[in-house]
Each structure stands twice: as C-alpha cells, then as structure tokens.
Design a protein around this motif. Structure first.
Motif, PDB file in Angstrom:
ATOM      1  N   LEU A 167       0.836  -1.205   0.000  1.00 40.07           N
ATOM      2  CA  LEU A 167       0.000   0.000   0.000  1.00 40.07           C
ATOM      3  C   LEU A 167       0.871   1.255   0.000  1.00 40.07           C
ATOM      4  CD1 LEU A 167      -2.729  -1.068   2.599  1.00 40.07           C
ATOM      5  CD2 LEU A 167      -2.966  -0.971   0.106  1.00 40.07           C
ATOM      6  N   TRP A 168       1.947   1.213   0.772  1.00 40.92           N
ATOM      7  CA  TRP A 168       2.852   2.360   0.900  1.00 40.92           C
ATOM      8  C   TRP A 168       3.548   2.669  -0.430  1.00 40.92           C
ATOM      9  CZ3 TRP A 168       8.448   1.571   2.340  1.00 40.92           C
ATOM     10  CH2 TRP A 168       9.122   2.786   2.504  1.00 40.92           C
ATOM     11  N   ILE A 169       4.123   1.649  -1.066  1.00 43.92           N
ATOM     12  CA  ILE A 169       4.844   1.855  -2.326  1.00 43.92           C
ATOM     13  C   ILE A 169       3.881   2.262  -3.438  1.00 43.92           C
ATOM     14  CG2 ILE A 169       6.229   0.729  -4.108  1.00 43.92           C
ATOM     15  CD1 ILE A 169       7.802   1.416  -1.605  1.00 43.92           C
TER      16      ILE A 169
ATOM     17  N   VAL B 101       4.230   5.734  -5.563  1.00 49.28           N
ATOM     18  CA  VAL B 101       4.309   5.798  -7.030  1.00 49.28           C
ATOM     19  C   VAL B 101       3.221   6.716  -7.573  1.00 49.28           C
ATOM     20  CG1 VAL B 101       4.023   4.461  -9.148  1.00 49.28           C
ATOM     21  CG2 VAL B 101       5.447   3.572  -7.287  1.00 49.28           C
ATOM     22  N   ALA B 102       2.001   6.563  -7.049  1.00 50.18           N
ATOM     23  CA  ALA B 102       0.907   7.418  -7.513  1.00 50.18           C
ATOM     24  C   ALA B 102       1.200   8.881  -7.223  1.00 50.18           C
ATOM     25  CB  ALA B 102      -0.400   6.990  -6.842  1.00 50.18           C
TER      26      ALA B 102
ATOM     27  N   VAL C 200      -0.093   0.241  11.163  1.00 52.49           N
ATOM     28  CA  VAL C 200      -0.110   0.819   9.816  1.00 52.49           C
ATOM     29  C   VAL C 200       1.281   1.056   9.231  1.00 52.49           C
ATOM     30  CG1 VAL C 200      -2.348   1.923  10.150  1.00 52.49           C
ATOM     31  CG2 VAL C 200      -0.272   3.152  10.808  1.00 52.49           C
ATOM     32  N   ILE C 201       2.314   0.939  10.037  1.00 53.04           N
ATOM     33  CA  ILE C 201       3.655   1.198   9.517  1.00 53.04           C
ATOM     34  C   ILE C 201       4.061   0.085   8.550  1.00 53.04           C
ATOM     35  CG2 ILE C 201       4.889  -0.007  11.379  1.00 53.04           C
ATOM     36  CD1 ILE C 201       6.985   2.264  11.250  1.00 53.04           C
ATOM     37  N   PRO C 202       4.698   0.410   7.426  1.00 51.74           N
ATOM     38  CA  PRO C 202       5.131  -0.635   6.485  1.00 51.74           C
ATOM     39  C   PRO C 202       6.038  -1.658   7.176  1.00 51.74           C
ATOM     40  CG  PRO C 202       5.303   1.534   5.471  1.00 51.74           C
ATOM     41  CD  PRO C 202       4.979   1.769   6.909  1.00 51.74           C
TER      42      PRO C 202
ATOM     43  N   ALA D 109       2.844  -1.295  -9.297  1.00 53.85           N
ATOM     44  CA  ALA D 109       2.132  -0.022  -9.167  1.00 53.85           C
ATOM     45  C   ALA D 109       2.062   0.703 -10.498  1.00 53.85           C
ATOM     46  CB  ALA D 109       2.826   0.853  -8.120  1.00 53.85           C
ATOM     47  N   VAL D 110       3.157   0.673 -11.269  1.00 53.38           N
ATOM     48  CA  VAL D 110       3.165   1.329 -12.577  1.00 53.38           C
ATOM     49  C   VAL D 110       2.140   0.678 -13.504  1.00 53.38           C
ATOM     50  CG1 VAL D 110       4.540   1.729 -14.649  1.00 53.38           C
ATOM     51  CG2 VAL D 110       5.534   2.142 -12.386  1.00 53.38           C
TER      52      VAL D 110
END
Length: 669
Positions: free
Chosen positions: A362-364, A368-369, A434-436, A656-657
């Motif tokens: 979710l973090w990455i 990227v977004a 919630v921390i990665p 993500a891309v």
C-alpha cells in the motif's frame, strides 16, 4: 540493553556470517528480535552506543525510619499521583500521567520490599506469645499453613481469643485474617523468631546470577560465587541465628570485591570507596545493635548495598554491550554484510509467515501514484523518460537492480517523506498497525525525524511571527537576540514537558527585550495589545493551516529530499562511496579504515553541497546544523532500507506502474 543484548555480546559471530548464522527457528524469539533491532541501529550508525546509565549513589547511611512501611501503599500512591497530575495545571497527556503513576507506584513498591527485607532480618518485637496484645505490630506469614512456606509481612493484632489465636490486619494492603495460631508468627522464643531468609536469599541469588552472566566463560569465578553465596548454607545459618554480623560483613565484602574485580579501574575505585564507607559506618560502636527490636546497622544498610550493586551491574552490562557493538558488531555489519544480514532475517520471517508485505505494498503504490501526480503537475519530470509510463517503468522498475541506486533513492526518499507528512507518530502503539513492514525497526527513527522537522519549522515560524509583530512598531530585533531565542526554543522543544505557555513567555520576553534594545526607541515598550496578539500567534503557530508553518514545512522537506537524493560521489576506485553515517546531534562517525573514512567524508561533502544549494533561498540558514543532521540521518535510512528491500520495492513499483490509469491525452495541435 537487557539480557538479549548481553546474550548478543557473549555470542561470537560464526565464520562467514555477519553476526552469526541465522536460525529460522529462532527468528520470532524475543531475544532474537531484540538483537536484530540492536544490529539494525549499528548498521545505520556504526558509532551507535546504548545510552550511558547514571552513576549509582555513593554510600549514605539510611535514616532511622528510612524503611518504615507505615503509610506506604501502592494504591494510595497511584491515587495521589493522579490527583497531583490533575491539580498541577500542566496539560499532561494520558500517557504522561500513566508514566508518572508507574514511576510513583514503582518507587513505593520498592520501598515496601526494602522494608520487608529489613524486617525479615531484624529480631521480632514480640519475645513471647503474651506480647501479642491488641494493637501490637507483628510479623505474620501471609495465608500460609502453620509452619509452612510463605513470606512474612507486617500486620497489626486486632483481637485475642481464649483459644490462643489472634485476629490480624495486614499493614500493607488491609487484608484481614481471623483466629491465627501462634505458629503463623515470628516470636522471639520460637524457631520462627530467627531471621526469615527468603528476601535476602532471593537478592543474593539474583546478584550471583548477574555476576555469572557477566563472566560467561569464567567457570572458576562461578565456583567462587557459589561457594561464597551458597543458598542452602546461608538459609540454615540465618534460620538458626548463626549468621552474625561478622558473617554478614563477609558476604557484603565478597559481593563488592567480586564486582570491583570485573569493573574498569575508575569504576572499581568507586566501588572500593563505597565498601570503605559502608564498613566504617557498620563497624563503628553504637547502640543501634543493642536496641531490642531495631535492625542492626548492616541490616538497615542492605537496601543501600543492593541498590548500589544492581546499579553498578547495570553499568557493567551496558559497558560490555557497548564495547561489543563497537569492536565486533559494527565491523562485522559494515556495508554489504549488513544488507545481507537484514535481508536474510526479513526473508526468514516472510517464509515463516511472521510478516507480510501488505502494508508495504500500500505504501509503495501510494508513493508511485504521488510521484505520478507530481510529474503531471510539473514540466520538469522527477523521473526521466520520453513518456510518462515508459519513464516510470524504466526508472521505478529498475530500483532493485545494481547501478540504479539513484532511482531507488528517489522512490524510497519520496515514500518516506510521504510517511513523515502524515499526522501519525510512528513510534506510538497506534502506528504499529499501519507502519510498512519494511520500516518496523525504524519507527523510532521516523518519529525522531518528524520531531526534528517539526521543531525547526515551528521555531522558524515563531521567529517570523516575532519579527512581524515588531515590524508594526518599526522595531528590528538584534541578531544576537534572535539567535538566542532560537537556541532557547529549540532546547525547550526537546523537553517532553514543555507546554504552550512556556513558548509564549519566551517569545514575548524576546519582544520586550527587542523594544528595549531598539536604538530608535521603538515607540516605547511592548504594549498589551501587541503582547496579546503575539501570544495568540504563538498558540496557532503549529496549526497545519498556518501559512507560514506550511511554507517552512515545504521548504525544509525539500531540503531533506535534496540531501537524501544527492548523487553518490565516486570513490578513487570508481565505485560508489560508502555513506557517512550521521546521527542527529553527533556529527559524522567515520570508519577507522582510511578508505572508508575518506569515502564517508566525500559523501558528507555531497550532502552538505545539496543542502547549501537550497538553504539560502529557503530562509533556513540559521538551522543548517539541524537540517544537516536530519538530512544525513534520512539519507542513511533511505540508502540502507532501499538496498535491503530492493527486490521487493522493484516488484511492487512495477506492479504499481502497471496499475496506473492511462496518462492524460496530449492536447490537439
């Protein structure tokens, strides 16, 4: 440090491994996780040391009533601490109140234990059963069968019965027991009238265990400890009254000598002074030993002795761990070895199902977004490429490959700065969910980075507000006054108990001084209207909607980004230089190896160049030291974290891309 750190210090690394081979079966043990976190700190800062512990107090004879349990109650102390917190006027958080209560209750419980220790070795006040009168304070085994096991506690006789039993109420907690027989109590003319060995033996066993742990390979010392501190022999001597003052002194002297033998010379000298002062106090003639029910001088000094022993053993343990960290662990985890070690540990936990990559994904994806949004909004793209998707795919999809550290640093730096911008304190219990997963060990570091950022942004905001209010009266504060206020505010904001009124006081005080120092007179002193306005501005300075605060946050974040993404200088061999490991407020920690030290110095110069290129335009020149410390710490985290988790970040970035919506259509010519 704890036992886990001591275990790490006592275990040599296996050959061919950074800090020993990784045992997948032990990945989840508490000791393994503590050692892993300690290793992580050393990797990011080779000069990392556990904080020094305070010196144990020098010998000071206790007062006559030092161990009197009357009036001591853990429950009452907790209630009193709560009342004081509410009445203090300070806006204490719930966590701060809990911390205060725990400290007060802990101190009370400790005093109650010491009172119990002294009472267990002092002769009982009642020499015969006839002395058990209503109102007398006696020593009773708590809820134990007659003659059975159990510890003695102070109690008060509330009634006597014709059958020879008594009713009692325990002093410490008010528990009542009815019709207690004589065998339950310590009485001078019975076997139970001798000393109760339990509390003392538990303390001696604890100290002996700690001495043995401090000398894991010295079986000769272990044997000496066991001979001098044989629990069964000491218990028999105490229960029969055979352990007299001389015997007790021999035990105390042995403990202090055993400690001094293990200590560094300066600390051994301190221990010798403690022993000398203790013996002089105990062996001087006096009437304390003649008083019927009073404890001997040595018995009353036992709490002081054991407090000193544990404090000194804590220091010894800490010194041992710190020496191991600097001499063995840090060299073993330098560079790629540290990356391999942490990557291996994380992969083991993934295989065992002890962790996942859900929060990291979710973090990455969000990072990227966010980068895409920035790219669409700016003509100068953050990530190069002929088209958005192609450029992102090429740059982000290669973050795991060797030689693409720049793209990786850019992604990880951006992702971490996005975390720092969130309204979350990352070392809080709430953040744990919630921390990665790839940043779990860095939760305190993230909180420290955010604190450092907020601190300098808030202070810079307060300085601007001060100047704005003074400018209305055409008053210009002298540079020395501004720099002095900056130092005061930075110092105040490092204190956990600093409150808003304190900040308002210092800012308004600086405004009054500025009026006094203004050569033009400034139209008189600071008027009530300006002081009220300044106080109000200070109270809202840290509001995220405050335009000045938001502006400085943006500028400081940009400087941190520039330092984290600064190109790596090439070493003489043509490879990337080793990053300088800086910790906040301590400056660069350079390796003893000349090549590594030169590379670290070159990296530090690159970080400084990136900072200096933008600090002037940001208006934050006076905060250069704080920004450099924060930027270097962020850079070390970005580069190490990116290297350890490069394969996962690469896969997640490509994913993500691929999930990005189509780019906006180019406008028609």
């Amino acid at each position: 440090a704890g036992a886990a750190a001591t275990a790490a210090a006592a275990t040599p690394p296996a050959s061919g491994s950074a800090v020993g081979s990784v045992d997948p079966g032990s990945v989840l043990s508490a000791e393994s996780l503590e050692n892993e976190q300690l290793a992580h700190e050393v990797i990011l800062d080779p000069g990392y040391q556990l904080e020094e512990l305070p010196e144990p107090d020098a010998f000071l004879p206790p007062k006559e009533d030092a161990w009197d349990p009357k009036g001591l109650s853990a429950k009452a102390e907790a209630q009193a601490a709560h009342r004081e917190a509410l009445a203090s006027g300070n806006q204490m958080s719930g966590a701060e109140v809990d911390q205060l209560v725990r400290a007060r209750v802990g101190a009370t419980v400790q005093r109650l234990f010491w009172a119990k220790l002294v009472a267990s070795l002092a002769p009982p006040k009642q020499q015969t059963w006839n002395d058990f009168k209503v109102g007398a304070e006696v020593q009773a085994r708590y809820q134990a069968s007659p003659g059975g096991p159990g510890a003695f506690y102070a109690a008060r006789v509330t009634a006597r019965h014709e059958d020879g039993t008594v009713d009692i109420k325990y002093v410490e907690d008010g528990v009542v027991e009815l019709r207690c027989p004589r065998a339950k109590f310590r009485v001078g003319d019975s076997p139970l009238g001798q000393a109760d060995p339990g509390p003392l033996l538990s303390l001696l066993a604890e100290v002996r265990t700690r001495l043995e742990r401090a000398t894991p390979r010295r079986t000769d010392l272990h044997e000496a400890y066991r001979r001098a501190l044989d629990e069964e022999m000491l218990a028999q001597m105490l229960s029969k009254g055979a352990l007299d003052l001389a015997g007790m002194l021999r035990v105390a002297t042995f403990l202090l000598d055993a400690l001094a033998f293990l200590e560094a010379p300066a600390r051994a000298s301190r221990t010798e002074h403690f022993k000398r002062d203790l013996l002089q106090h105990v062996q001087q003639p006096g009437d304390a030993e003649k008083a019927g029910g009073a404890a001997s001088r040595l018995v009353r000094c036992l709490p002081v002795l054991f407090t000193f022993l544990h404090g000194a053993l804590d220091q010894l343990q800490r010194d041992t761990v710190n020496a191991h960290l600097s001499l063995r662990v840090a060299p073993a985890l330098r560079g790629e070895a540290g990356v391999r070690f942490e990557r291996g540990r994380f992969e083991d936990k993934l295989r065992q199902g002890a962790t996942t990559l859900q929060k990291t994904q979710l973090w990455i994806h969000a990072a990227v977004a966010s980068l895409v949004d920035q790219k669409d909004q700016k003509a100068g793209a953050l990530l190069s490429g002929s088209s958005r998707d192609q450029g992102l795919a090429e740059a982000l999809g290669s973050v795991g490959a060797r030689g693409h550290e720049s793209a990786r640093s850019k992604l990880v730096a951006h992702a971490i700065l996005e975390l720092l911008a969130k309204p979350v304190r990352w070392d809080s219990p709430e953040a744990a969910g919630v921390i990665p997963e790839t940043l779990v060990w860095d939760a305190p570091r993230l909180a420290q980075l955010r604190d450092g950022l907020d601190r300098l942004v808030l202070v810079s905001t307060l300085l601007v507000l001060l100047k704005q209010v003074l400018a209305k009266r055409r008053v210009t504060p002298q540079p020395q006054l501004v720099s002095g206020l900056q130092s005061q505010l930075l110092s105040l904001l490092t204190e956990p108990d600093t409150r808003l009124p304190s900040l308002q006081h210092h800012v308004c005080q600086a405004a009054r001084k500025a009026h006094q120092q203004d050569p033009s007179g400034g139209g008189g002193g600071l008027c009530a209207e300006d002081e009220a306005q300044l106080g109000g501005l200070v109270s809202s300075a840290a509001d995220p909607t405050n335009a000045i605060f938001a502006l400085f946050t943006k500028r400081a974040t940009g400087l941190l980004r520039a330092m984290a993404e600064a190109p790596e200088p090439a070493s003489p061999s043509g490879t990337a230089a080793v990053p300088a490991a800086l910790s906040a407020g301590r400056g660069p920690v350079l390796s003893s190896r000349p090549a590594a030290a030169a590379a670290a110095a070159a990296d530090l110069r690159a970080v400084e160049a990136a900072l200096d290129a933008g600090i002037g335009a940001a208006g934050l020149q006076s905060f250069r030291r704080e920004l450099l410390a924060n930027g270097a710490q962020l850079r070390a985290l970005v580069r190490h974290n990116g290297a350890v988790f490069a394969p996962h970040y690469s896969a997640l970035a490509e994913e993500a891309v691929a999930a990005l919506p189509p780019p906006p259509a180019a406008p028609m010519a």
